[in-house]
Design an enzyme around this catalytic site. Structure first.
Site, PDB file in Angstrom:
ATOM      1  NE  ARG A 200       0.849  -6.278   2.638  1.00 59.57           N
ATOM      2  CZ  ARG A 200      -0.427  -6.362   2.253  1.00 59.57           C
ATOM      3  NH1 ARG A 200      -1.143  -5.252   2.116  1.00 59.57           N
ATOM      4  NH2 ARG A 200      -0.992  -7.536   2.027  1.00 59.57           N
TER       5      ARG A 200
ATOM      6  CG  HIS B 292      -4.026  -3.139   6.294  1.00 55.63           C
ATOM      7  ND1 HIS B 292      -2.780  -3.695   6.323  1.00 55.63           N
ATOM      8  CD2 HIS B 292      -4.565  -3.559   5.104  1.00 55.63           C
ATOM      9  CE1 HIS B 292      -2.573  -4.423   5.238  1.00 55.63           C
ATOM     10  NE2 HIS B 292      -3.645  -4.347   4.472  1.00 55.63           N
TER      11      HIS B 292
HETATM   12  P1  NAP Z   1      -0.403  -7.071  -8.666  1.00 59.56           P
HETATM   13  O1  NAP Z   1      -1.565  -7.300  -9.584  1.00 59.56           O
HETATM   14  O2  NAP Z   1       0.585  -8.159  -8.494  1.00 59.56           O
HETATM   15  O3  NAP Z   1       0.334  -5.757  -9.167  1.00 59.56           O
HETATM   16  C1  NAP Z   1       1.541  -5.354  -8.617  1.00 59.56           C
HETATM   17  C2  NAP Z   1       2.072  -4.183  -9.417  1.00 59.56           C
HETATM   18  O4  NAP Z   1       3.290  -3.757  -8.803  1.00 59.56           O
HETATM   19  C3  NAP Z   1       2.421  -4.578 -10.852  1.00 59.56           C
HETATM   20  O5  NAP Z   1       2.123  -3.518 -11.735  1.00 59.56           O
HETATM   21  C4  NAP Z   1       3.925  -4.797 -10.765  1.00 59.56           C
HETATM   22  O6  NAP Z   1       4.632  -4.594 -11.981  1.00 59.56           O
HETATM   23  C5  NAP Z   1       4.308  -3.726  -9.778  1.00 59.56           C
HETATM   24  N1  NAP Z   1       5.621  -4.031  -9.211  1.00 59.56           N
HETATM   25  C6  NAP Z   1       5.998  -5.116  -8.483  1.00 59.56           C
HETATM   26  N2  NAP Z   1       7.306  -5.052  -8.172  1.00 59.56           N
HETATM   27  C7  NAP Z   1       7.757  -3.894  -8.734  1.00 59.56           C
HETATM   28  C8  NAP Z   1       9.031  -3.279  -8.793  1.00 59.56           C
HETATM   29  N3  NAP Z   1      10.109  -3.826  -8.217  1.00 59.56           N
HETATM   30  N4  NAP Z   1       9.145  -2.121  -9.463  1.00 59.56           N
HETATM   31  C9  NAP Z   1       8.064  -1.557 -10.058  1.00 59.56           C
HETATM   32  N5  NAP Z   1       6.821  -2.095 -10.036  1.00 59.56           N
HETATM   33  C10 NAP Z   1       6.685  -3.256  -9.381  1.00 59.56           C
HETATM   34  O7  NAP Z   1      -0.912  -6.697  -7.202  1.00 59.56           O
HETATM   35  P2  NAP Z   1      -2.311  -6.026  -6.799  1.00 59.56           P
HETATM   36  O8  NAP Z   1      -3.363  -7.060  -6.765  1.00 59.56           O
HETATM   37  O9  NAP Z   1      -2.516  -4.821  -7.631  1.00 59.56           O
HETATM   38  O10 NAP Z   1      -1.997  -5.617  -5.281  1.00 59.56           O
HETATM   39  C11 NAP Z   1      -0.941  -4.756  -4.986  1.00 59.56           C
HETATM   40  C12 NAP Z   1      -0.710  -4.682  -3.497  1.00 59.56           C
HETATM   41  O11 NAP Z   1      -1.725  -3.926  -2.861  1.00 59.56           O
HETATM   42  C13 NAP Z   1      -0.752  -6.017  -2.747  1.00 59.56           C
HETATM   43  O12 NAP Z   1       0.418  -6.750  -2.922  1.00 59.56           O
HETATM   44  C14 NAP Z   1      -0.932  -5.554  -1.322  1.00 59.56           C
HETATM   45  O13 NAP Z   1       0.320  -5.310  -0.730  1.00 59.56           O
HETATM   46  C15 NAP Z   1      -1.668  -4.218  -1.468  1.00 59.56           C
HETATM   47  N6  NAP Z   1      -3.043  -4.281  -0.947  1.00 59.56           N
HETATM   48  C16 NAP Z   1      -3.386  -3.473   0.093  1.00 59.56           C
HETATM   49  C17 NAP Z   1      -4.680  -3.477   0.570  1.00 59.56           C
HETATM   50  C18 NAP Z   1      -5.098  -2.537   1.657  1.00 59.56           C
HETATM   51  O14 NAP Z   1      -6.226  -2.646   2.155  1.00 59.56           O
HETATM   52  N7  NAP Z   1      -4.268  -1.604   2.062  1.00 59.56           N
HETATM   53  C19 NAP Z   1      -5.637  -4.334   0.003  1.00 59.56           C
HETATM   54  C20 NAP Z   1      -5.255  -5.145  -1.043  1.00 59.56           C
HETATM   55  C21 NAP Z   1      -3.948  -5.111  -1.522  1.00 59.56           C
HETATM   56  P3  NAP Z   1       4.327  -5.486 -13.267  1.00 59.56           P
HETATM   57  O15 NAP Z   1       3.001  -4.952 -13.772  1.00 59.56           O
HETATM   58  O16 NAP Z   1       5.440  -5.192 -14.161  1.00 59.56           O
HETATM   59  O17 NAP Z   1       4.243  -6.903 -12.777  1.00 59.56           O
HETATM   60  C1  GLV Z   2      -4.732  -6.676   2.031  1.00 59.78           C
HETATM   61  O1  GLV Z   2      -3.919  -5.941   2.462  1.00 59.78           O
HETATM   62  C2  GLV Z   2      -4.492  -7.576   0.952  1.00 59.78           C
HETATM   63  O2  GLV Z   2      -3.336  -7.752   0.585  1.00 59.78           O
HETATM   64  O3  GLV Z   2      -5.471  -8.156   0.441  1.00 59.78           O
END
Ligand code: NAP
Ligand code: GLV
Length: 307
Positions: free
Chosen positions: A222, A270
């Site tokens: 983000r 995005h």
């Molecule tokens: P997730 O499964 O919840 O994983 C989040 C990761 O971030 C976990 O490893 C978590 O640590 C870590 N984290 C959270 N807060 C932290 C902190 N304060 N310090 C260090 N590490 C921290 O989420 P995800 O499904 O992988 O998705 C991640 C993000 O990708 C989404 O929230 C979204 O913003 C972004 N995204 C972007 C797109 C795009 O097209 N650009 C698409 C989809 C998603 P822990 O393992 O310890 O919980």
């Molecule tokens: C896209 O940015 C998502 O969070 O799925």
């Protein structure tokens, strides 16, 4: 009843939901329904106040991975269970996006592009994958797979999370000290953290300065993760080779934003990982069935942690 709101392919989602959940009543915005009958919503970015019209709503399926915008809303009561998508076809896309940036760095495509402008035939030094250090901020559903995939491709991968993690072939670090250890040992930094109060500007002037000169940055998490003014200053100073940016503090990126014309910035709108309708609907259906059977749910959002 499950009520759907999405501006992205609503007919397709409605069709898939009805096909996958033949016993469930499913309606789609802007269809008028008995609001009291709606217990579940599947939504991405509905207008303000959308959820408030359903007095018996108890579950919201978020049709994406990030829940930052949803948690900022005031129309989702605290007792409503929020369930986001976990991978659902997005992790493979994240690997591809990250790999594109890593290859751009490793195979020096930025430098060859500049040389081409000058009609300069100048082979640069070869750099092997095993000599490229990839740092991944966020080792969850998306970052975890990216880390494993890049490690399998032979890159030297380290990752950072909030809590300790273990991933085969990946050096896993966590917490404040872990970040400070990771950054100076990173050639390409890939950010795929959620936007939370804790992760806001995790990359600011101070932490960006910990990256080696010549490092590259990829942000697909983000926009709030990065202090954009600090990033611009690093790029202007030539202290970062390039930034591949998919997400921004303000989206769409305003036409006057200095990133647009910056020679060291590559912009995508995005699109790093799109929701895949078939996979999303399968996950929603699986959770609906699990909920009805009193089984554990997948992807429940921890409102206190913000992700
Ligand atoms: P997730 O499964 O919840 O994983 C989040 C990761 O971030 C976990 O490893 C978590 O640590 C870590 N984290 C959270 N807060 C932290 C902190 N304060 N310090 C260090 N590490 C921290 O989420 P995800 O499904 O992988 O998705 C991640 C993000 O990708 C989404 O929230 C979204 O913003 C972004 N995204 C972007 C797109 C795009 O097209 N650009 C698409 C989809 C998603 P822990 O393992 O310890 O919980
Ligand atoms: C896209 O940015 C998502 O969070 O799925």
């Amino acid at each position: 009843m499950l009520y759907l709101y999405t501006l992205d392919q609503p007919e397709r989602y409605l069709h898939l939901l009805r096909q996958t959940l033949p016993d469930e009543a499913v309606a789609c915005w802007p269809q008028e329904v008995d609001a009291a009958a709606v217990t579940h919503a599947a939504a991405w970015a509905p207008p303000a106040g959308f959820f408030a019209r359903f007095p018996n709503l108890h579950t919201v399926f978020v049709m994406g991975a990030g829940v930052d915008k949803l948690l900022q809303r005031t129309d989702v009561p605290d007792n409503v269970t929020l369930i986001r998508l976990t991978d659902a076809g997005m992790a493979q896309q994240m690997t591809e996006y990250c790999l594109y940036g890593v290859l751009h760095y490793q195979r020096q495509m930025d430098r060859y592009a500049r040389q081409q402008q000058e009609r300069l035939w100048n082979p640069l030094d070869t750099r092997l994958a095993r000599d490229v250090r990839v740092g991944i901020l966020g080792l969850g559903e998306l970052g975890g797979k990216v880390a494993l995939d890049l490690a399998r491709l032979g890159y030297r991968v380290a990752g950072w999370s909030r809590r300790p993690r273990q991933l085969e072939g990946v050096r896993c670090l966590h917490g404040e000290a872990g970040l400070r250890e990771l950054l100076p040992q990173t050639d390409v930094l890939f950010c795929v953290l959620p936007s939370t109060p804790e992760t806001r500007h995790v990359l600011d002037a101070e932490t960006l300065a910990l990256l080696p000169a010549d490092a590259a940055l990829i942000n697909a998490g983000r926009g709030s993760l990065i202090d954009e003014a600090a990033l611009l200053a690093r790029l202007d100073a030539g202290a970062l080779r390039f930034a591949l940016l998919d997400v921004f503090a303000e989206e769409p990126l305003p036409p006057t934003h200095p990133f647009w014309n910056h020679p060291r910035v590559i912009i995508t709108p995005h699109v790093a990982a799109d929701t895949v309708p078939e996979d999303a609907v399968q996950q929603i259906a699986a959770n609906l069935h699990a909920q009805a059977a009193g089984l554990p749910l997948n992807g429940v959002v921890d409102r206190d942690c913000g992700y």
